[in-house]
Scaffold this motif. Structure first.
Motif, short mmCIF file in Angstrom:
data_model
loop_
_atom_site.label_atom_id
_atom_site.label_comp_id
_atom_site.label_asym_id
_atom_site.label_seq_id
_atom_site.Cartn_x
_atom_site.Cartn_y
_atom_site.Cartn_z
N ALA A 17 0.90 -1.06 -0.09
CA ALA A 17 -0.11 0.11 -0.03
C ALA A 17 0.90 1.38 -0.13
O ALA A 17 0.65 2.16 -0.66
N PHE A 20 2.52 1.74 -3.78
CA PHE A 20 1.59 2.23 -4.69
C PHE A 20 0.99 3.74 -4.32
O PHE A 20 0.80 4.62 -5.06
N SER A 166 -8.51 -3.62 -0.95
CA SER A 166 -8.27 -2.60 -1.37
C SER A 166 -7.35 -1.69 -0.50
O SER A 166 -6.37 -1.02 -1.04
N ARG A 169 -3.91 -3.31 -0.95
CA ARG A 169 -3.51 -2.97 -2.30
C ARG A 169 -3.08 -4.22 -2.87
O ARG A 169 -1.90 -4.30 -3.31
#
Length: 265
Positions: A17, A20, A166, A169
């Protein structure tokens, strides 16, 4: 390739996470700067070379439709090739930068075999089963420790699914007869920020049947010492917790987790 020192400090790894988010921030910042420069320069030229009704300057080298500067001189050619050169530098730099980070995301931090936890994730209509190294299994809730690389081996027992979170990630196919791999890590600081227990929603991102939208689960991250105590209590026997069902075989996840005692039903 990118130097691992850039991606981790001591034993603190960069979670997917974070990587990204950094890539997004870099592209957003650079794109905004380039956009402001390009739009500002365009507006300046629109104002400078506007038609004010007067006679054109004799020295003005007006562009001609279909003309391509050859680069052999003249202000137009210099500007064109300067813009091409700067654009190439920016694009190539971004490609090398992002490719190195994506290689890290693909392979994960190099920690050796010591300390890594490998968990098998098996999708089914419509839930997730997590199988630990000691053969303990749980339905729909994965309990893991903080500051630890978690390796996931993902497959399916019936149709195609897609395991993902989500917030973390992560996203990987769950295909019958095949195994895909992904990993994640959550820092103890993030666990503390969520009150000593961090939770992340798990969803199926592949249309897999009538119960697809209800195929949810949870990843629960607890401090290392709490997890070791919980894991020791699971023993060596395989244990499967049943989720509540809707209309027969439609299973919905139990999202009320207990770090000390596993999944409560």
């Amino acid at each position: 390739m990118i130097d691992p020192i850039t991606l981790q400090q001591g034993t603190d790894w960069r979670a997917q996470a974070e990587v990204f988010d950094e890539i997004f921030f870099v592209f957003l910042t650079l794109g905004t700067i380039v956009g402001i420069i390009v739009v500002s320069y365009t507006l300046w030229n629109v104002y400078k070379y506007r038609d004010d009704g007067g006679e054109p300057d004799e020295d003005f080298d007006a562009p001609v439709v279909g003309e391509l500067p050859t680069g052999q001189g003249g202000p137009k050619a210099k500007k064109l090739f300067l813009s091409f050169g700067l654009s190439a530098i920016v694009v190539i730099s971004l490609v090398v930068y992002s490719y190195g980070l994506l290689l890290y995301v693909e392979d994960g931090p190099d920690t050796g075999d010591e300390g890594d936890i490998e968990i098998t994730v098996e999708g089914y209509q419509f839930g997730w089963e997590y199988i630990y190294p000691n053969d303990h299994s749980q339905q729909n809730e994965l309990v893991v420790p903080a500051d630890q690389r978690i390796d996931l081996k993902i497959t399916s027992r019936d149709v195609w699914h897609n395991f993902g979170s989500s917030d973390l990630r992560i996203k990987s196919d769950a295909i019958p007869g095949e195994t895909s791999e992904t990993w994640f890590s959550v820092s103890s600081e993030e666990v503390e920020e969520q009150g000593g227990e961090a939770t992340y929603l798990v969803e199926c991102f592949e249309l897999c049947g009538s119960g697809h939208s209800a195929m949810k689960g949870q990843i629960t991250v607890v401090p290392q010492d709490e997890w070791e105590e919980w894991y020791a209590d699971t023993g060596n026997d395989s244990e499967t917790e049943n989720s509540s069902s809707v209309e027969g075989d439609l299973a919905t996840p139990n999202l009320k987790a207990s770090a000390a005692g596993g999944v409560s039903t």
